[in-house]
Design an enzyme around this catalytic site. Structure first.
Site, mmCIF file in Angstrom:
data_model
loop_
_atom_site.group_PDB
_atom_site.id
_atom_site.type_symbol
_atom_site.label_atom_id
_atom_site.label_comp_id
_atom_site.label_asym_id
_atom_site.label_seq_id
_atom_site.Cartn_x
_atom_site.Cartn_y
_atom_site.Cartn_z
ATOM 1 N N GLY A 33 33.949 112.007 12.562
ATOM 2 C CA GLY A 33 35.252 111.647 13.107
ATOM 3 C C GLY A 33 35.166 110.938 14.441
ATOM 4 N N ALA A 48 38.315 111.069 21.764
ATOM 5 C CA ALA A 48 38.889 110.163 22.763
ATOM 6 C C ALA A 48 39.407 110.978 23.935
ATOM 7 C CB ALA A 48 40.017 109.343 22.140
ATOM 8 N N GLY A 71 29.777 110.209 10.837
ATOM 9 C CA GLY A 71 30.141 110.901 9.609
ATOM 10 C C GLY A 71 31.084 112.074 9.774
ATOM 11 N N ASP A 92 40.744 102.276 -15.485
ATOM 12 C CA ASP A 92 39.999 102.578 -14.273
ATOM 13 C C ASP A 92 41.005 103.129 -13.257
ATOM 14 O OD1 ASP A 92 37.804 102.466 -12.359
ATOM 15 O OD2 ASP A 92 38.915 100.812 -11.448
ATOM 16 N N GLU A 151 37.253 100.922 12.606
ATOM 17 C CA GLU A 151 36.970 100.105 11.426
ATOM 18 C C GLU A 151 36.746 100.968 10.188
ATOM 19 O OE1 GLU A 151 37.124 96.791 10.997
ATOM 20 O OE2 GLU A 151 37.929 96.784 13.026
ATOM 21 N N HIS A 152 36.647 102.281 10.404
ATOM 22 C CA HIS A 152 36.500 103.177 9.255
ATOM 23 C C HIS A 152 37.813 103.193 8.476
ATOM 24 C CE1 HIS A 152 35.983 106.809 6.843
ATOM 25 N NE2 HIS A 152 34.686 106.717 7.095
ATOM 26 N N CYS A 163 34.105 77.214 -35.144
ATOM 27 C CA CYS A 163 34.898 78.369 -35.556
ATOM 28 C C CYS A 163 33.951 79.543 -35.783
ATOM 29 C CB CYS A 163 35.713 78.073 -36.814
ATOM 30 S SG CYS A 163 34.704 77.697 -38.257
ATOM 31 N N ASP A 184 33.719 97.254 -13.285
ATOM 32 C CA ASP A 184 34.393 97.407 -14.575
ATOM 33 C C ASP A 184 33.927 96.370 -15.593
ATOM 34 O OD1 ASP A 184 35.959 99.484 -13.531
ATOM 35 O OD2 ASP A 184 37.422 98.061 -12.728
ATOM 36 N N GLU A 240 42.009 106.880 17.006
ATOM 37 C CA GLU A 240 41.540 105.959 15.962
ATOM 38 C C GLU A 240 41.854 104.499 16.281
ATOM 39 O OE1 GLU A 240 39.618 106.837 13.755
ATOM 40 O OE2 GLU A 240 40.007 108.899 13.131
#
Length: 746
Positions: free
Chosen positions: A500, A503, A498, A431, A469-470, A13, A634, A465
């Site tokens: 974009g 295509a 970084g 959070d 995987e981004h 205890c 956290d 896109e």
């Protein structure tokens, strides 16, 4: 001063922790904090004045054992491994005792009430009841006697004292009835057996201790898992060759390679390559961060896409992960042990009852001239009427029902100490990512800036896109798949680091990305700045979509609020609690989220180690703080808070560090946790009142107060009935808690 950590074995205890702490702090050159929940002693030790041998001596003198921390050598068990084995051994021992207790107590209970239960005649034989209850009393209840002896030797009293005296009074009175029936007959008193009382109480409390042992030690498991995040190996470049070595052998300055999908073995600086790195296990934020030459990376984070060549900057105890582990340990060490109300009361109540019983015996035998049997009967009656069985049940039964009711509502409460604190909370810190928000980027807005409709804006962006995987690109592609029947394939794809994606589709280039990508491609976006800023001020990432040198629209991607977040915050504020949001996001994004949820108190751009510091600041200002979080980042703040509340969908580390776990991932359960805590504490106080009311009224009568005037002497059978009724009333009051309903109806 050297910092040492030792494991403590045998604490039952919170008062055990207090006693050990006081004893260690009396030693020269030692400052100690003993944590009952973690079963550890945290020591600041002056090596010139003291060593661990003196600590071991002091702890063992009190009747406890220690597990020493030591450096791990190859093939040896770590301190955490030894702790885990010791814990498993303790749980296994309690389980065996619990099984023996249940198997033997059940027939004792049946045989004690032949008028209620249909049982074989032999089972009602007092000698059989004695035979069955004796192992329960002395094998199953051994640790109560051991704890009683330790407490007595150290001139104190605790729950072990209460349990040992209460069950022993019932058992030994029954033993006299069975072994020496003529003694009671000669006194003219009716014999009665209380083997069932002694056995049931012993077994029930062992059940409580077993459940407590299972949940204790979660903090150390959390720390072990934190350490386990570190990769075991690293690909280091030496003498121009790439070789694999144990990650713990890395030294500052080593250059190592991390491929896509692998963990980064230690903190460092990128010297070559580009990639996005998932830092959510450290920073708690869901969006991976682009890393290029000169950027810092954190050990145990995950390289998502490209190949990185990194120079080690920090190793071992200096890494970010090691610092988080240290913060968790220090926050746990700073927590004062909870002194249970029943233990505090028992420290005065038990000695007083014993003294009163002996004085009553002495008065009637030595001064009043009554027979030994007469005086002994009074002594037994006082002990029986004052038997603290109900007191022993007051807290565990309420906690058992309260935690069970919490589980019904998707709330796992790990112990009585958490219940004691939760209703006192004055400030709740949330959070942001994964707690107030979903922790997964989603498309929130599609804005057409040309004649092209919104659906075609999405289709155009999704083509570029497709297969990305981004996280931002993936969110756009996923949205396209859900809205459109199919997404056409482009003839050519090109990722711009970084910035974009590009295509080639139907002989024209699709560009999806940032302002920089558009500017470098000769596409003007200035006239759309108002629309872009509007989305960014709402805390969203604005992605520009262009086709054939013309801007056709914007797609906003954001981490959306969880359902019921706003309702939970509003209710907490209505209850008078201060509500705070804490996040690693920039101030603009944080304020935008805060505005949507109805929050003004916000801590933004807060690093993992700083989260615990922010909790400390609130505590120093007089707040009793609950921290609500879900990630490994956290864990230090959850440990530092007065009550840590972990989201059920979060990591194991957060779940184990938190004192309360919200299984359903519903923030309204934070409200219910606080409310249920207050309700349970109210029931515990009611139980303690009922546990004592019979003693308060009955002890003077049992001591013979009414005998001179009315000739009334309290028979131990009546004393036993009163004692049983007090226990029944306590359990019944606890069972009324089953009617509890969650504060926010759902």
């Amino acid at each position: 001063m050297e910092k040492k950590v030792i494991g403590i074995r045998g604490m039952h205890c919170a008062s055990c922790a207090v006693m050990i702490e006081k004893s260690l702090n009396r030693l020269e050159g030692i400052k100690a904090t003993v944590n009952y929940g973690a079963e550890k002693a945290y020591l600041d030790l002056d090596p010139e004045k003291a060593d661990l041998s003196s600590v071991r001596q002091a702890v063992e003198k009190l009747g406890y054992g220690i597990i020493e921390e030591s450096e791990k050598h190859h093939g040896e068990e770590t301190f955490a491994d030894r702790e885990q084995k010791e814990r498993e051994k303790q749980i296994s021992g309690l389980w065996k005792k619990l099984m023996v207790g249940i198997i033997l107590t059940f027939p004792v209970l049946l045989g004690s009430f032949p008028d209620i239960f249909i049982v074989p005649a032999f089972l009602t034989d007092p000698r059989i009841l004695l035979l069955l209850s004796t192992p329960v009393q002395f094998y199953v209840g051994y640790e109560f006697y051991r704890g009683f002896w330790i407490a007595t030797r150290n001139r104190t009293a605790d729950m072990n004292t209460l349990i040992a005296i209460g069950t022993s009074a019932a058992y030994f009175y029954s033993l006299v009835v069975v072994m020496f029936p003529e003694v009671l007959k000669s006194s003219g008193l009716e014999a009665a057996l209380y083997f069932d009382t002694a056995a049931v109480i012993t077994t029930l409390i062992i059940l409580g201790r077993y459940l407590e042992a299972v949940t204790k030690g979660k903090a150390s498991q959390a720390i072990r898992k934190l350490i386990g995040l570190q990769p075991k190996t690293a690909r280091v470049i030496r003498n121009g060759k790439e070789i694999e070595i144990p990650a713990e052998d890395l030294v500052v300055g080593d250059i190592f390679v991390v491929r896509p999908g692998e963990k980064i073995p230690t903190d460092g600086v990128v010297i070559e390559g580009y990639s996005s790195v998932d830092e959510s296990m450290i920073t708690g934020e869901s969006m991976p961060v682009g890393k290029r030459k000169g950027d810092k990376v954190i050990g145990a984070t995950i390289n998502k896409s490209g190949l990185l060549k990194i120079r080690a900057a920090k190793v071992g105890k200096d890494t970010a992960l090691a610092q988080i582990v240290k913060i968790v340990e220090e926050a746990q060490a700073a927590k004062a042990p909870i002194q249970r109300l029943a233990d505090r009361v028992s420290s005065y109540f038990v000695p007083a009852v014993i003294v009163l019983a002996v004085l009553s015996f002495g008065y009637w035998y030595l001064l009043a001239g009554q027979s030994f049997i007469f005086a002994f009967t009074i002594l037994i009656a006082v002990l029986i009427i004052a038997c603290p069985c109900a007191l022993g049940l007051a807290t565990p039964t309420a906690i058992l029902v309260g935690t069970g009711k919490g589980a019904e509502n998707g709330i796992l409460i790990k112990g009585a100490d958490v219940l004691e604190k939760a209703h006192k909370i004055t400030a709740v810190v949330f959070d942001k990512t994964g707690t107030l928000t979903k922790g997964k980027p989603e498309v929130t807005d599609i804005v057409s800036l040309s004649k092209v409709n919104k659906k075609d804006v999405l289709k155009t962006a999704a083509i570029a896109e497709h297969g990305s995987e981004h996280p931002v690109g993936k969110a756009i592609a996923d949205k396209g798949k859900r809205v459109l029947k199919s997404i056409p394939s482009a003839q050519k794809y090109s990722a711009v680091e970084g910035k974009g994606m590009k295509a080639l589709y139907k002989k024209k280039w699709i560009l999806v990305g940032s302002r920089r990508l558009m500017k470098e491609s000769g596409i003007a976006v200035e006239k759309f700045e108002k629309e872009i800023m509007k989305l960014e001020n709402e805390g969203k990432t604005a992605v520009i979509a262009a086709y054939g040198k013309e801007v056709i629209g914007l797609i906003a991607v954001a981490d959306t609020l969880k359902e019921n977040s706003k309702e939970a915050v509003k209710e907490l504020q209505r209850m008078g609690r201060k509500v705070v949001m804490i996040t690693g996001d920039n101030e603009r994004t944080a304020k935008a989220i805060g505005k949507r949820i109805g929050l003004d108190d916000i801590f933004s751009q807060v690093l993992p180690g700083e989260k615990a510091e922010k909790i400390k600041q609130l505590q120093q200002s007089g707040e009793i703080v609950a921290m609500v979080g879900d990630g490994i980042n956290d864990a230090p703040a959850l440990a530092q808070a007065d009550v840590g509340i972990a989201i059920g969908s979060g990591t194991d580390i957060a779940l184990e560090t938190g004192g309360i776990v919200l299984v359903k991932n519903d923030l309204r359960d934070v409200v219910t946790s606080i409310d249920l805590s207050g309700y349970t504490i109210k029931k515990i106080k009611q139980n303690l009142f009922w546990a004592f009311i019979y003693n308060t009224v009955g002890i003077p009568v049992a001591a013979g107060l009414l005998y001179p005037s009315f000739g009334f002497l309290l028979n131990p059978i009546i004393a036993g009935a009163a004692m049983a009724f007090s226990s029944v009333s306590v359990v019944s009051n606890s069972l009324l808690m089953r009617r509890y309903r969650a504060k926010l109806n759902r």
